[in-house]
Design an enzyme around this catalytic site. Structure first.
Site, short mmCIF file in Angstrom:
data_model
loop_
_atom_site.label_atom_id
_atom_site.label_comp_id
_atom_site.label_asym_id
_atom_site.label_seq_id
_atom_site.Cartn_x
_atom_site.Cartn_y
_atom_site.Cartn_z
N GLN A 76 33.72 29.52 34.59
CA GLN A 76 33.51 30.51 33.60
C GLN A 76 34.59 31.52 33.70
O GLN A 76 34.72 32.10 34.36
CB GLN A 76 32.14 30.93 32.52
CG GLN A 76 32.37 32.28 31.95
CD GLN A 76 30.85 33.22 31.43
OE1 GLN A 76 29.82 32.97 32.20
NE2 GLN A 76 31.51 34.05 30.64
N GLU A 126 33.98 40.46 38.26
CA GLU A 126 33.61 41.07 39.89
C GLU A 126 33.11 39.95 40.23
O GLU A 126 34.48 39.73 41.50
CB GLU A 126 33.59 42.29 39.40
CG GLU A 126 33.69 42.69 41.15
CD GLU A 126 33.77 44.11 40.85
OE1 GLU A 126 33.43 44.47 42.14
OE2 GLU A 126 33.59 45.42 40.07
#
Length: 296
Positions: free
Chosen positions: A76, A93
């Site tokens: 993703q 992150e």
């Protein structure tokens, strides 16, 4: 204007509303790919957002994700926004960190043109939907939207797709002392435990009870009983037996609490005289109470 409205409506549905499905558009090898598609960006050009809601990353889980990325790649794309000559992460992150650990030179990413407040809202919503935030991180995220971006609790609740009471209860956690907030953050205490402990007025006693609850792994119900016993004991130790309130006074207190939507305490010092205490949990909450009292 239409673009901004679409972004605002998408926030409560998370990043899936803004990120196209992998494979829906061809992933380019550089920044020349279509703006709406997935780009391959140099990993060194991407930087973390120091103000992102999530502050804790489990090292063991990061290692597991890194091994998965070595085998399968990044499934993703991360979401970023332009920042000078590079990019700043909006969401993803953890994937970015794991990709670095896996030795990747590029990561799939989608670049979005959003404001600072929109970027923070997106990061907060995505973490909430993934259940990646601990209760304190969640509360601090709401607080930043209220304090820095000047949103009301009602506006925050709409933006993140939560009930206003959920936002208000989360903000209350920030009134806990630092060590107790740490217990909530690491999972030693749940939200239910924390809400019960907020009823302890004296700080040292609150800290002692929190440690006792965590050490003995007490249930929320047992914690509520412990807090009630502590409050009753404190009243006896002070030598001030609380006068029994008349049914009329009790009814008045209940009516005030219903109308104001918060805890109310009424103390009679002498017949016909006394004090009323009204709890509030943020400046926004205080403003709401003042508007109610002014009938605005």
């Amino acid at each position: 204007m239409v673009k901004a409205d679409m972004q605002k409506r998408a926030l409560g549905r998370g990043l899936s509303a803004l990120i196209p499905q992998a494979g829906a558009t061809g992933a380019g090898k550089g920044e020349q790919a279509p703006k709406a598609g997935v780009l391959k960006l140099p990993i060194e050009s991407i930087h973390r957002d120091k103000d992102q809601p999530r502050t804790y990353f489990d090292e063991e889980k990061l290692k597991e994700l890194s091994e998965s990325i070595k085998a399968q790649g990044v499934l993703q794309p991360i979401l970023v926004r332009k920042d000078g000559d590079g990019y700043r992460i909006i969401a993803g992150e953890r994937r970015w960190r794991a990709s670095q650990a896996a030795g990747l030179k590029e990561v799939p990413a989608i670049v979005r043109d959003v404001t600072e407040v929109q970027a923070f809202e997106l990061a907060l919503v995505e973490n909430l939907q993934r259940a990646d935030l601990n209760p304190i991180e969640e509360a601090e995220g709401y607080k930043r939207l209220v304090d820095e971006f000047k949103l009301t609790q009602e506006q925050v609740s709409v933006r993140v797709g939560k009930e206003r009471s959920t936002v208000a209860n989360a903000l209350r956690l920030l009134a806990l002392p630092t060590d107790v907030k740490g217990m909530v953050a690491d999972g030693s205490l749940s939200m239910g435990h924390a809400r019960a402990l907020l009823g302890v007025p004296r700080l040292p006693e609150l800290q002692n009870l929190a440690k006792q609850v965590a050490d003995k792994k007490l249930s929320v119900r047992d914690t509520e009983r412990l807090v009630q016993q502590s409050r009753s004991s404190g009243k006896k130790d002070a030598g001030k037996a609380a006068p029994k309130q008349s049914p009329q006074v009790k009814a008045l207190v209940e009516e005030l609490q219903r109308r104001l939507g918060t805890k109310v305490r009424l103390t009679e010092r002498s017949p016909g005289k006394g004090t009323i205490e009204v709890d509030f949990f943020s400046y926004d909450d205080l403003d709401r109470l003042l508007k109610l009292l002014r009938k605005e």
